[in-house]
Each structure stands twice: as structure tokens, then as C-alpha cells.
Design a protein around this motif. Structure first.
Motif, PDB file in Angstrom:
ATOM      1  N   LYS A  28       0.862  -1.179   0.000  1.00 49.66           N
ATOM      2  CA  LYS A  28       0.000   0.000   0.000  1.00 49.66           C
ATOM      3  C   LYS A  28       0.895   1.224   0.000  1.00 49.66           C
ATOM      4  O   LYS A  28       2.004   1.200   0.545  1.00 49.66           O
ATOM      5  N   LYS A  29       0.407   2.303  -0.574  1.00 52.82           N
ATOM      6  CA  LYS A  29       1.207   3.518  -0.689  1.00 52.82           C
ATOM      7  C   LYS A  29       1.615   4.056   0.682  1.00 52.82           C
ATOM      8  O   LYS A  29       2.770   4.440   0.895  1.00 52.82           O
ATOM      9  N   ILE A  30       0.682   4.073   1.649  1.00 51.40           N
ATOM     10  CA  ILE A  30       0.996   4.596   2.978  1.00 51.40           C
ATOM     11  C   ILE A  30       2.056   3.741   3.666  1.00 51.40           C
ATOM     12  O   ILE A  30       2.937   4.258   4.353  1.00 51.40           O
ATOM     13  N   CYS A  31       2.013   2.438   3.452  1.00 53.38           N
ATOM     14  CA  CYS A  31       3.014   1.554   4.045  1.00 53.38           C
ATOM     15  C   CYS A  31       4.390   1.847   3.460  1.00 53.38           C
ATOM     16  O   CYS A  31       5.385   1.890   4.189  1.00 53.38           O
ATOM     17  N   GLU A  32       4.458   2.083   2.156  1.00 55.32           N
ATOM     18  CA  GLU A  32       5.736   2.403   1.518  1.00 55.32           C
ATOM     19  C   GLU A  32       6.291   3.725   2.030  1.00 55.32           C
ATOM     20  O   GLU A  32       7.501   3.863   2.200  1.00 55.32           O
ATOM     21  N   GLU A  33       5.415   4.704   2.295  1.00 61.93           N
ATOM     22  CA  GLU A  33       5.869   5.987   2.830  1.00 61.93           C
ATOM     23  C   GLU A  33       6.465   5.815   4.220  1.00 61.93           C
ATOM     24  O   GLU A  33       7.498   6.398   4.538  1.00 61.93           O
ATOM     25  N   PHE A  34       5.809   5.009   5.070  1.00 62.79           N
ATOM     26  CA  PHE A  34       6.344   4.755   6.402  1.00 62.79           C
ATOM     27  C   PHE A  34       7.660   3.991   6.319  1.00 62.79           C
ATOM     28  O   PHE A  34       8.601   4.290   7.061  1.00 62.79           O
ATOM     29  N   LEU A  35       7.743   3.014   5.430  1.00 65.33           N
ATOM     30  CA  LEU A  35       8.974   2.243   5.287  1.00 65.33           C
ATOM     31  C   LEU A  35      10.131   3.116   4.818  1.00 65.33           C
ATOM     32  O   LEU A  35      11.267   2.930   5.258  1.00 65.33           O
ATOM     33  N   LYS A  36       9.848   4.088   3.960  1.00 64.92           N
ATOM     34  CA  LYS A  36      10.893   5.015   3.506  1.00 64.92           C
ATOM     35  C   LYS A  36      11.454   5.799   4.684  1.00 64.92           C
ATOM     36  O   LYS A  36      12.672   5.958   4.818  1.00 64.92           O
ATOM     37  N   ILE A  37      10.582   6.258   5.583  1.00 60.38           N
ATOM     38  CA  ILE A  37      11.038   6.990   6.770  1.00 60.38           C
ATOM     39  C   ILE A  37      11.847   6.069   7.682  1.00 60.38           C
ATOM     40  O   ILE A  37      12.917   6.445   8.162  1.00 60.38           O
ATOM     41  N   LEU A  38      11.349   4.853   7.902  1.00 61.91           N
ATOM     42  CA  LEU A  38      12.074   3.908   8.760  1.00 61.91           C
ATOM     43  C   LEU A  38      13.444   3.573   8.184  1.00 61.91           C
ATOM     44  O   LEU A  38      14.431   3.439   8.914  1.00 61.91           O
ATOM     45  N   TRP A  39      13.537   3.465   6.866  1.00 62.16           N
ATOM     46  CA  TRP A  39      14.812   3.169   6.221  1.00 62.16           C
ATOM     47  C   TRP A  39      15.745   4.373   6.313  1.00 62.16           C
ATOM     48  O   TRP A  39      16.925   4.229   6.630  1.00 62.16           O
ATOM     49  N   ASP A  40      15.227   5.573   6.056  1.00 56.34           N
ATOM     50  CA  ASP A  40      16.039   6.796   6.146  1.00 56.34           C
ATOM     51  C   ASP A  40      16.617   6.987   7.542  1.00 56.34           C
ATOM     52  O   ASP A  40      17.734   7.481   7.704  1.00 56.34           O
ATOM     53  N   GLU A  41      15.862   6.612   8.557  1.00 51.35           N
ATOM     54  CA  GLU A  41      16.287   6.800   9.952  1.00 51.35           C
ATOM     55  C   GLU A  41      17.077   5.605  10.494  1.00 51.35           C
ATOM     56  O   GLU A  41      17.509   5.626  11.638  1.00 51.35           O
ATOM     57  N   GLY A  42      17.242   4.546   9.693  1.00 58.77           N
ATOM     58  CA  GLY A  42      18.075   3.417  10.086  1.00 58.77           C
ATOM     59  C   GLY A  42      17.410   2.376  10.967  1.00 58.77           C
ATOM     60  O   GLY A  42      18.090   1.623  11.658  1.00 58.77           O
ATOM     61  N   PHE A  43      16.076   2.308  10.935  1.00 58.65           N
ATOM     62  CA  PHE A  43      15.373   1.309  11.746  1.00 58.65           C
ATOM     63  C   PHE A  43      15.209  -0.026  11.036  1.00 58.65           C
ATOM     64  O   PHE A  43      14.987  -1.040  11.679  1.00 58.65           O
ATOM     65  N   ILE A  44      15.283  -0.031   9.706  1.00 58.73           N
ATOM     66  CA  ILE A  44      15.210  -1.276   8.936  1.00 58.73           C
ATOM     67  C   ILE A  44      16.363  -1.293   7.933  1.00 58.73           C
ATOM     68  O   ILE A  44      16.920  -0.241   7.597  1.00 58.73           O
ATOM     69  N   LEU A  45      16.723  -2.490   7.462  1.00 60.56           N
ATOM     70  CA  LEU A  45      17.784  -2.595   6.462  1.00 60.56           C
ATOM     71  C   LEU A  45      17.312  -2.148   5.089  1.00 60.56           C
ATOM     72  O   LEU A  45      18.103  -1.698   4.270  1.00 60.56           O
TER      73      LEU A  45
END
Length: 128
Positions: A28-45
């Protein structure tokens, strides 16, 4: 629409408790937006769209010395209880201990971005 969002974070939490390398989530688009933030901040690989099923996202979880990078995810706003913070309320929050993602009229922003842009919004979750 929001149900996918809540489910994604419970998938991430449960995946890290089970020490999994990755979890799948419906795309989903909203999930991808959250994942982008989590990736930018170093919470996910990272994350990628599954090559077999393009309706799924593969989320790669991150660990430090076999401990999950995300210790806890607490949802602030829930479907039955909406919360909104003004810029004055956001300035009172400690952004050094907690990482908060807000939904604003300019899209999804971190607490630091909200302070820079001087905008309030709806806090979705706190990550420690």
C-alpha cells in the motif's frame, strides 16, 4: 486503508521478536511511505517489492548484536481515538529519546521535520 498500516507495524514487531530476517506486508502507498522513513532513519535494512507477487513488500529487519534495532513500537493514534498535536505541543516533546512519525498536511514527517517546518499533525507512532 489504515488497517494495513496497523498490521504492518505488528508484523515488524512480531518478526523482530521471532528474530526473522524479513517479513512480508501487503503493498500500500501509505506503508511504503512509512517504510521510507524507517529506512532513512536506520530502523530497517530496507524493503523491496516482491519479485513473485507485486502486491507484497518484503521488509528486511535490522539487528545490532542480535538485538532488534526497534525495541518498541507504540501506536498513539488508533482508529477509535484520534489525537492531534499543535506545533506548541510538538516542541514540548523530547525528540532525543523518542522517534515519532506524524501525519501532517505536507505528508508523513518525523518529529524533527515537524519542528523544522513548524507544523503540527497527527502522531501515529513512537519508536524506541
Amino acid at each position: 486503508m489504515k488497517n494495513y498500516f496497523w498490521k504492518m507495524f505488528s508484523n515488524i514487531k512480531n518478526g523482530q521478536l521471532a528474530k526473522k530476517a524479513f517479513v512480508y506486508q501487503k503493498r500500500k502507498k501509505i506503508c511504503e511511505e512509512f517504510l521510507k522513513i524507517l529506512w532513512d532513519e536506520g530502523f530497517i535494512l530496507g524493503y523491496k517489492i516482491d519479485s513473485v507477487n507485486s502486491n507484497k513488500i518484503k521488509i528486511f529487519l535490522k539487528y545490532n548484536n542480535e538485538e532488534p534495532v526497534i525495541n518498541s513500537i507504540k501506536l498513539i493514534t488508533k482508529p477509535g481515538r484520534r489525537v492531534y498535536y499543535s506545533i506548541k505541543q510538538i516542541w514540548k516533546l523530547n525528540s532525543t529519546k523518542n522517534f515519532i512519525i506524524f501525519s501532517t498536511n505536507k505528508g508523513l514527517k518525523t518529529i524533527i521535520d515537524c519542528k523544522k517546518l513548524k507544523i503540527g499533525g497527527e502522531p501515529f507512532l513512537v519508536i524506541n
